[in-house]
Design an enzyme around this catalytic site. Structure first.
Site, PDB file in Angstrom:
ATOM      1  N   ARG A  26       0.920  -1.251  -0.084  1.00  0.00           N
ATOM      2  CA  ARG A  26       0.195   0.055  -0.214  1.00  0.00           C
ATOM      3  C   ARG A  26       0.926   1.423   0.023  1.00  0.00           C
ATOM      4  O   ARG A  26       0.483   2.450  -0.631  1.00  0.00           O
ATOM      5  CB  ARG A  26      -0.893  -0.028   1.155  1.00  0.00           C
ATOM      6  CG  ARG A  26      -2.208  -1.311   1.001  1.00  0.00           C
ATOM      7  CD  ARG A  26      -2.696  -1.653   2.199  1.00  0.00           C
ATOM      8  NE  ARG A  26      -3.572  -2.599   2.276  1.00  0.00           N
ATOM      9  CZ  ARG A  26      -3.758  -3.648   1.966  1.00  0.00           C
ATOM     10  NH1 ARG A  26      -2.383  -4.418   1.774  1.00  0.00           N
ATOM     11  NH2 ARG A  26      -4.691  -4.276   1.742  1.00  0.00           N
ATOM     12  N   ASP A  61      -3.844 -15.164   7.902  1.00  0.00           N
ATOM     13  CA  ASP A  61      -2.606 -15.814   7.437  1.00  0.00           C
ATOM     14  C   ASP A  61      -1.733 -16.386   8.413  1.00  0.00           C
ATOM     15  O   ASP A  61      -0.779 -17.188   8.205  1.00  0.00           O
ATOM     16  CB  ASP A  61      -1.544 -14.733   6.872  1.00  0.00           C
ATOM     17  CG  ASP A  61      -2.165 -13.711   5.700  1.00  0.00           C
ATOM     18  OD1 ASP A  61      -3.008 -14.790   4.921  1.00  0.00           O
ATOM     19  OD2 ASP A  61      -1.835 -12.831   5.257  1.00  0.00           O
ATOM     20  N   ARG A 112      -4.885 -23.876   1.654  1.00  0.00           N
ATOM     21  CA  ARG A 112      -3.816 -24.140   2.997  1.00  0.00           C
ATOM     22  C   ARG A 112      -4.640 -24.889   3.928  1.00  0.00           C
ATOM     23  O   ARG A 112      -3.763 -25.685   4.531  1.00  0.00           O
ATOM     24  CB  ARG A 112      -3.740 -22.844   3.539  1.00  0.00           C
ATOM     25  CG  ARG A 112      -2.626 -21.845   2.964  1.00  0.00           C
ATOM     26  CD  ARG A 112      -2.625 -20.459   3.808  1.00  0.00           C
ATOM     27  NE  ARG A 112      -1.325 -19.942   3.054  1.00  0.00           N
ATOM     28  CZ  ARG A 112      -1.099 -18.738   3.217  1.00  0.00           C
ATOM     29  NH1 ARG A 112      -2.148 -17.902   4.047  1.00  0.00           N
ATOM     30  NH2 ARG A 112      -0.233 -18.084   2.579  1.00  0.00           N
TER      31      ARG A 112
HETATM   32  C1  S3P Z   1      -4.039  -9.072   2.331  1.00  0.00           C
HETATM   33  C2  S3P Z   1      -5.223  -9.622   2.737  1.00  0.00           C
HETATM   34  C3  S3P Z   1      -5.675 -11.047   3.129  1.00  0.00           C
HETATM   35  C4  S3P Z   1      -4.161 -11.801   3.427  1.00  0.00           C
HETATM   36  C5  S3P Z   1      -3.210 -11.580   2.392  1.00  0.00           C
HETATM   37  C6  S3P Z   1      -2.961 -10.033   2.203  1.00  0.00           C
HETATM   38  C7  S3P Z   1      -3.957  -7.491   2.191  1.00  0.00           C
HETATM   39  O1  S3P Z   1      -6.285 -11.551   1.952  1.00  0.00           O
HETATM   40  O2  S3P Z   1      -4.677 -13.169   3.321  1.00  0.00           O
HETATM   41  O3  S3P Z   1      -1.991 -12.164   2.533  1.00  0.00           O
HETATM   42  O4  S3P Z   1      -2.561  -7.356   2.013  1.00  0.00           O
HETATM   43  O5  S3P Z   1      -5.073  -7.055   1.831  1.00  0.00           O
HETATM   44  P1  S3P Z   1      -7.724 -11.376   1.791  1.00  0.00           P
HETATM   45  O6  S3P Z   1      -8.153 -10.141   1.777  1.00  0.00           O
HETATM   46  O7  S3P Z   1      -8.220 -11.897   0.297  1.00  0.00           O
HETATM   47  O8  S3P Z   1      -8.355 -12.229   2.951  1.00  0.00           O
END
Ligand code: S3P
Length: 441
Positions: free
Chosen positions: A26, A320, A351
């Protein structure tokens, strides 16, 4: 790459972990949209984040790494990206793909996106559907998977998007598209997911309204077409990376570990709640705020852990961390039941299947259904002695290397190069604090 973790002793020392992956993506994407140059310190230099940086460069953003390790991004302003002259290859990174699709929705040219075998198998419909409603058009492979082409527009419609499943990636994609729309774009989540996009947008001067909803949901409304101001961004350490060290130390008798400068955004710390419920004494010290994100030092020693039941509503706050939580459960006393895991099936690997199969191979009894996992803790070192395929999934690789350190017999992980996506230097950092991870090839 093949790594082998040998049974080891205590995990001790004072360390820091690489920058937060979500915040790093971001930081690059929003700095690119700002009007002027931003500096980013602590950026994760893992393959996933480097894929975002390379994609932005292909879209015309000047990005430099300075010799001292800071990054400088020369923002082009909202809507200022240019058509790339080749497909963008996002490697293993779902966050890069989904967030970029949001940004590209506001740009009137066609971009081709692809990725590695794992990313090409992941569902993109969840972002394509709302972004189509905003005005983008897509041509994708069957099942709305990569490779795909997106054509954006300058005539973007602001929308209200009600999510069925909380996903920070989808929320962020819609908000990044909404940056380019005249008017208010709203995303409604059934449970709050990580809010790094919102925090950083606010830090760069965008107008956001966040409302907590009855029943536990949250709505986020962004006023489009702001001029984002450039900023100095300090990325905290990644709590999802720290998680592997925490579990390794908690379960190795005699350990004493401090991890400094870890991001402790409450929407990311579900694992800390679970570990406390299992009996861990985790202390947060030196709590501070960095670029709108809470950070702290985490201190802990080995503890006797017992089984835990994790509620499904907690899943977005630790999505995660289930691979490493399952390792903690495998060594704990008693049974653990982890609920709300349906989303684990569409991560870098399935997973849920990868965890269950790996634990069984290491001599741990498990049971799974579509969205939950039961782990019968061994109340001490599990047998281990297995060969685990990382299945293109960094967190599966690291979780089973931690298990190897805690087991009776070594655990070998193939496909371990994927660790590079989120935690460069994992094996050498672990070895510095007491692990015995060997590089085989
Ligand atoms: C993330 C959001 C999560 C996470 C990914 C990183 C992010 O996924 O599992 O490793 O940076 O917005 P989801 O938004 O699909 O749950």
């Amino acid at each position: 790459m093949k790594l082998r973790a040998h049974p080891a002793g205590p995990i001790s020392g004072v360390v820091s972990v690489p920058g937060d992956k979500s915040v790093s993506h971001r930081a690059l994407l929003l700095a690119a949209m700002a009007a002027g140059a931003s500096r980013i310190a602590g950026l994760l230099e893992g393959a996933d984040v480097l894929a975002t940086a390379d994609a932005l460069r292909d879209l015309g953003v000047e990005i430099e790494r300075e010799p001292a390790g800071e990054w400088r991004v020369h923002g082009v302003g909202t809507g200022g990206l240019g058509e790339p002259d080749r497909p963008l290859d996002l490697g293993n990174s779902g966050t890069s793909a989904r967030l970029l699709l949001g940004l590209l929705t506001g740009h009137p040219f066609t971009t081709f996106l692809t990725g590695d075998w794992s990313l090409r198998s992941r569902p993109m419909a969840r972002v394509i559907e709302p972004l189509r409603r905003m005005g983008a058009s897509f041509v994708a492979r069957s099942g709305d998977r990569l490779p795909l082409a997106v054509t954006g527009t300058t005539e973007l419609l602001p929308i209200r998007h009600e999510q069925k499943v909380a996903s920070a990636q989808v929320k962020s994609a819609v908000l990044l598209a909404g940056l380019h729309a005249a008017g208010e774009t709203t995303v409604v989540e059934p449970e709050p997911s990580r809010d790094h996009t919102e925090r950083l947008l606010g830090h760069l001067g965008a107008g956001l309204t966040i409302a907590e909803l009855d029943g536990g949901g949250r709505s986020v409304t962004l006023t489009g077409q702001p001029e984002l101001r450039p900023a100095d961004i300090l990325v905290p350490g990644d709590v999802s990376s720290a998680a592997f060290l925490l579990v390794a130390a908690l379960l190795a008798p005699g350990s004493a570990l401090r991890i400094e400068g870890v991001g402790v955004n409450p929407l990311r710390t579900g694992l800390l709640d679970c570990l406390r419920e299992m009996g861990a004494g985790l202390e947060l010290g030196h709590e501070r705020e960095q670029t709108g994100e809470p950070a702290a030092d985490i201190e802990l020693g080995a503890a006797r852990l017992v089984g835990v039941e994790t509620p499904a509503e907690r899943a977005p706050r630790m999505i995660d961390e289930y691979p490493i939580l399952a390792i903690a459960a495998a060594c704990a006393h008693g049974t653990s039941t982890l609920a709300g895991l349906a989303e684990l099936r569409v991560k870098e690997s399935d997973r849920l299947v990868a965890i269950a199969a790996g634990l069984e191979a290491c001599g741990v009894e498990v049971a799974m259904d579509d969205s939950s996992l039961t782990v019968h803790g061994r109340g001490g070192p599990p047998p281990g002695g297995a060969l685990i395929d990382a299945r293109h999934d960094h967190r599966i690789a690291m979780a089973f290397l931690v298990l190897g350190g805690l087991a009776r017999k070594p655990v070998t992980v193939t496909g371990a190069e994927t660790i590079q996506t989120s935690f460069p230097g994992f094996a050498s950092l672990m070895n510095r604090i007491g692990a015995r991870i060997e590089i085989l090839e």
